[in-house]
Design a protein around this motif. Sequence first.
Motif: not given
Length: 574
Positions: A119-121, A123-124, A127, A429-430, A437
Motif C-alpha cells: 500500500r505504501r508503494e 499507486r497506479s 503497478d 488502494t490505487y 481510487e
Amino acid sequence: MRYSNSLIPTLKESPAEAEVISHKLMLRAGMIRKLSAGIYSFLPLGLKVIRKIERIVREEMDRAGAEEVLMPAVQPAELWIESGRWDFYGKELLRFKDRHGRDFCLGPTHEEVITDLVRREVRSYRDMPLNLYQIQAKFRDEIRPRFGLMRGREFSMKDAYSFDIDDAALGETYGKMYEAYMRIFKRCGLKFCAVEADTGTIGGSSSHEFMVLADSGEDLVASCGGCGYGANIEKAKSRREVDEAQPAQKLERKEVSTPDVTSVEDVVGFLGNGIADITAKRLVKTLIIKADSVFYAILMQGDDELNEVKLTNFLGANELEMANSEEIEKVTGGAQGFSGPVGLNIDIIADVAVKGMSNFVTGANKKDTHFLNVNLGDFSVRDFVDLRKVRDGDVCPKCESGVLKITRGIEVGHIFKLGRKYSEALKATYLDNSGREQVITMGCYGIGIGRTAAAAIEQNHDDGGIIFPLPIAPYEVLVLALNTKDDAVMQRAYAIYEELKAKGCDVLIDDRKERAGIKFKDADLIGIPIRVVVGAKKLAEGSVEVSLRRDREKTDVAVEDVIAKVMSYIDTRV
RNA sequence: CGGGACGUAGCGCAGUCUGGUAGCGCACCUGCCUUGGGAGCAGGGGGCCGGAGGUUCAAAUCCUCUCGUCCCGACCA
C-alpha cells in the motif's frame, strides 16, 4: 560429500515420541532433531531436502511471474489491530512485548506485512499485477503440534501474495498459481490432487487445497471418480437419495412416552419395538448450537451428521459450540436428548434434506417424550441450507453418475482468492485509468515446505526406510565403498565419486570404515535413489553394481560404463 | 482446554505394585578379530532416576505440587 565427514546420525530404533512413519524416518535418518514441542532443527540431510523443495518452488514461482521478497518474523501489533486480526486470531498468535512494553507477535502468516508494504508503494493500476512471495519460517502456537514436521509450531512456508486491479485479473493470477502448484507437486514426485476448500480464518471467496494422498493425512477429501470433482470434506457437497418411503399424506401429530431414550439409535430401536415403524431416515434430530453466544436449533435428518464448517460459514459466526445440558434446558424448556423444533422460540435452521420429509419423529422439548408425525407446518424454519457432512458412497453433486469416495490427505498447498478483505482493512488502494481510487484485489498462495517433505516420505518408503523421489532427494547418488582397506576399491569408488561430481551430480560417498551390513542398512534408511556399490569381488571382474532404491534390483555394470548408466537414470528422472 | 499415558545413560527399555548396593540391549572408547546386509571375544567410560517439597532409619519406588513429552478429543492454515 564424504559420509565420514558428514553429520548423519542414524538411529536403529525409532524414538518413542514419533508416531507417524515420516516423523520416525526423519528422526532415524538423522534429518531432524526436536528442540521443543513442534520446533525442530534440520541436520544436513534434512536441510538438503528442504533446499531441493525450495528450489523447485522458486523455479516455478519465478516461471509464473512471481518475485521473491523476505519479510520480518517479528511483527508489530499495530498492523494486526488494523486488520482486525489481533483479537480475532486467538492464542495461535504468539504475542510478546519488547523492552518498551510495545506489543509484537511472531508472524503466523504475512498478509498484514505484505499489504502494508504494497500500500505504501503501489499507486497506479500500472503497478499491477504484482505477485510477491517469501520462503521463510512462520510461527503458529498450535494447541497440539504433532507428527513432526507435519504440524509444527515453527515451520517453513512459501507464501505468495498477489495484487490485482479487479476480480477478473485476480482470476487470471489465481489460474497461473494453480498451474504452478500442479507443476511443483508433480516435480516433487508426489501423488496429489487439487480440491475445493473452505477458506477458514484467512477468509476470501474461493480456494483450492493441494492434497497429498496418504493414510496419515489429517484432512478428509471427497472425490468423484466419474467427473473429477474433489473437495475437502469441510466444503464437500453431495446429492442425497430421496427417501421414496416418505408417506405423502400428513398424519396427526402424536405424543409418545420415551423414557430415557435420547440418541437417534435408541429412539429408532424403542419406537420400532411395536410403536411405530421408523428408521433413522424418518427422524429429525434437533441440535442446539451456540454461535457467538446466540442459540440456534439445527435440524438434521436422523442419519446425517452436521458439518460444522458449513454452518459456521452460513451464520458468519466466529465461534461455534454445542450447547451444554443447562443451556438446552433453558432454551428449549426440555431435557437434553428430547429437543425438537415444535414450540421453540429461537431461530431454526434446517438441512435441505429435511425439506422433503413428512410425518417424522422429533423430540417434544419435554423429558422422556417424543412426537410422532411432525410436519414442516408445525414450526417455522428460518432457512433451509446444506449442512450435511458428506459420506463415502454419496452421489456426486456435479455429475449424475459418480459416487463420492472419501480418502485421507495431507494439505501441502492452499491457494485463496482473498478479494479485498485485507486491502480494505489496511486501505491498500490505487488509481485506475480514469483516476478513481480503487481497492486492490488480493490473493494468497501457501506451500508448507517441511510438510511437503514429510508428505513425500509418507508416500515413499518401505520397511527399510525412505525412498526419496529423485528431485527432492538429499543426494541423487550414493557411492558405497565396501572394502575400505582395499586400495583398488577405494580408488575406484573415489574416481566414480569425483567424476559424477564433475558432471554436476549430487553425490554422497560412503567411505566409512564400517561393516557392509551397516552401510547397506543406512543406505536403505536415508533413501538415496541411485546406489553404486564398489566391492572387491566384482571390481576384480571389472564391474560395479548399480541399483535403484525403489526396486532394489541390482545390475552389474562395467566400470567404464558406470557414469553413463547413472547419468541416464538421472536424465530420465528414474 | 477436557480425557489418557509416559519422564531411569545418547537411543530403546526393565526396576516402582511389595522402600534397602541403579540394571539390560543398542550406541560410545581400547584391543584382538571380522569385512556383500545393523558380526564375535575381552576390557572400559557414562546416571542428582525430569524438578521441588514431604513421609521414613532409608525413596527411582510412597504422598503432594510442579515442569516436560506423547496419544485421543476440541481447535486450526
